[in-house]
Design an enzyme around this catalytic site. Structure first.
Site, short mmCIF file in Angstrom:
data_model
loop_
_atom_site.label_atom_id
_atom_site.label_comp_id
_atom_site.label_asym_id
_atom_site.label_seq_id
_atom_site.Cartn_x
_atom_site.Cartn_y
_atom_site.Cartn_z
N ASP A 1 -20.07 -19.21 -24.54
CA ASP A 1 -20.32 -18.42 -23.35
C ASP A 1 -20.51 -19.38 -22.19
O ASP A 1 -21.37 -20.27 -22.25
CB ASP A 1 -21.59 -17.57 -23.54
CG ASP A 1 -21.84 -16.65 -22.35
OD1 ASP A 1 -20.87 -16.03 -21.88
OD2 ASP A 1 -22.99 -16.56 -21.89
N GLU A 11 -14.68 -16.03 -23.55
CA GLU A 11 -14.30 -14.83 -22.79
C GLU A 11 -12.99 -15.06 -22.06
O GLU A 11 -12.76 -16.14 -21.50
CB GLU A 11 -15.39 -14.51 -21.75
CG GLU A 11 -16.63 -13.92 -22.36
CD GLU A 11 -17.60 -13.47 -21.28
OE1 GLU A 11 -17.41 -13.82 -20.10
OE2 GLU A 11 -18.57 -12.78 -21.63
N ASP A 20 -27.90 -15.64 -23.20
CA ASP A 20 -26.55 -16.22 -23.26
C ASP A 20 -26.17 -16.61 -24.69
O ASP A 20 -25.00 -16.60 -25.06
CB ASP A 20 -26.46 -17.43 -22.33
CG ASP A 20 -26.66 -17.03 -20.88
OD1 ASP A 20 -26.21 -15.92 -20.52
OD2 ASP A 20 -27.28 -17.80 -20.12
#
Ligand SMILES: [Zn+2]
Length: 388
Positions: free
Chosen positions: A199, A283, A362
């Site tokens: 992340d 992502e 996170d």
């Protein structure tokens, strides 16, 4: 290219003599003029006759161009062809953006500061398995041959590997570089059985699903501060003056330093991930842009995009997998029970309102990212790969 090969880039510093450097600057000037003229021609043909000029049409005109403007005979023909190819690519990219419905910037005329390279399209004879004239190392590897420019001193600080394909000559502020792209066979690392979710954020550069918090590099902050001061100096000085030019140059050098520091850091971080994990999930930024767009985020996106690019390159040559996953709800979803709800997250703390699972926000997101990449796993602790 065979399936078990990948492209790698090798960059070496060049030390041209004064006349060689003059020839390189002249090549930049002429190719830029050609690019802009080519763009002009395409626009005019379309306006006047609704006609589309193709790359092929323009390539055919190069012979006539050389006859009419003899200075172009001083540039190696592949470099001229590549310049028109670049224009063609800019057009194609423009049309595919329109097709996708993205914001479509029309190809732009290039001012001198946005034109800093030219390219030899081919440096290797595949049939004979040997160097062609451009880019060929000569003088026992101390120089490289650049047709119509000369044998330019080059520092091969590490050996070139694989089969060289193209050579780009790049001006970076006041330094010249030879950038070779080579086809290199994939050299798979032994399977580790480990997968990881990454992340990226602004507080930390990255947080992994196995709980590693990667800090943003500290020295960058110092350089950024210096750059801001230098940019203020530029804006205070009179336009067109010599003192302003000098200040612009200083700022450009600091900028270059920052770019290199950032790149080093990206390489180091990527190398570490690739050496440990078979699968690395992150992502998908293109989708992410639409989900959470603000200025700070878009600026960081640029940095992350270049990091992910480096990461994919390293993964490809090591036989590892990098998987971009859709970013929706990765920060609101509980990695233990899968419950999705906005109230789960409170700044850095994640506390699931359904099952009570507590986590760093996170870190929880990184686990979700990994889970999304794994075919069978739908909680961050399962799937095909062991997760710490
Ligand atoms: Zn839960």
């Amino acid at each position: 290219m065979s399936e078990r090969a990948t492209i790698r880039v090798y960059r070496y510093r060049l030390y041209p003599t004064k006349p060689q450097e003059a020839a390189m600057f002249e090549t930049l000037r002429l190719t830029r003029t050609l690019y802009n003229a080519g763009l002009e021609q395409r626009i005019a043909a379309y306006r006047k006759q609704g006609k589309t000029v193709t790359a092929y049409d323009q390539q055919k005109e190069l012979t006539a161009l050389k006859a009419e403007c003899p200075e172009y005979a001083g540039v190696y023909s592949h470099i001229l062809q590549d310049t028109l190819d670049r224009l063609d690519k800019a057009y194609k990219a423009f049309f595919s953006r329109i097709k996708r419905g993205d914001k479509a910037g029309f190809p732009r005329f290039k001012p001198a500061q946005r034109w800093n390279s030219f390219k030899f399209k081919e440096v290797w004879d595949r049939k004979k398995g040997q160097w062609l004239s451009p880019g060929k190392p000569v003088d026992e590897g101390r120089r490289i041959n650049l047709p119509k420019i000369g044998a330019v001193k080059c520092k091969f600080h590490r050996p070139l590997e694989g089969t060289p394909k193209t050579l780009q000559i790049v001006l970076d502020v006041d330094e010249w570089y030879a950038v070779y792209t080579c086809e290199v066979p994939v050299n798979p690392l032994p399977v580790s059985g480990s997968g990881v979710g990454v992340d990226v954020g602004t507080r930390y550069f990255a947080i992994t699903s196995d709980g590693e918090f990667v800090e943003n590099p500290r020295h960058l902050g110092k350089s950024l501060k210096k750059l801001r001061v230098q940019q203020r100096t530029v804006s205070r000085r009179k336009k067109g003056g010599n003192r302003r030019k000098k200040a612009v140059r200083l700022a450009a050098k600091t900028h270059r330093k920052i770019r290199r520091q950032r790149q080093d850091f990206h390489h180091k971080t990527a190398r570490k991930l690739v050496s440990v994990h078979d699968v690395i999930a992150h992502e998908d930024l293109k989708v992410g842009n639409m989900v959470k767009s603000n200025l700070a985020r878009s600026i960081s996106d640029v940095g992350w995009a270049s990091f992910f690019q480096i990461l994919s390159g390293k993964a490809a040559s090591a036989g590892r997998k990098v998987l971009p996953v859709p970013p929706q709800y990765t920060s609101q979803r509980c990695s233990k029970c899968g419950h999705i709800c906005r109230e789960n997250r409170n700044n850095e703390v994640f506390r699931c309102v359904s099952c009570g699972h507590e986590d760093h926000a996170d870190w929880n997101a990184a686990k979700n990212i990994l889970a999304r990449a794994l075919p069978s796993g739908d909680n961050g602790n399962g799937g095909t790969y062991a997760v710490a």
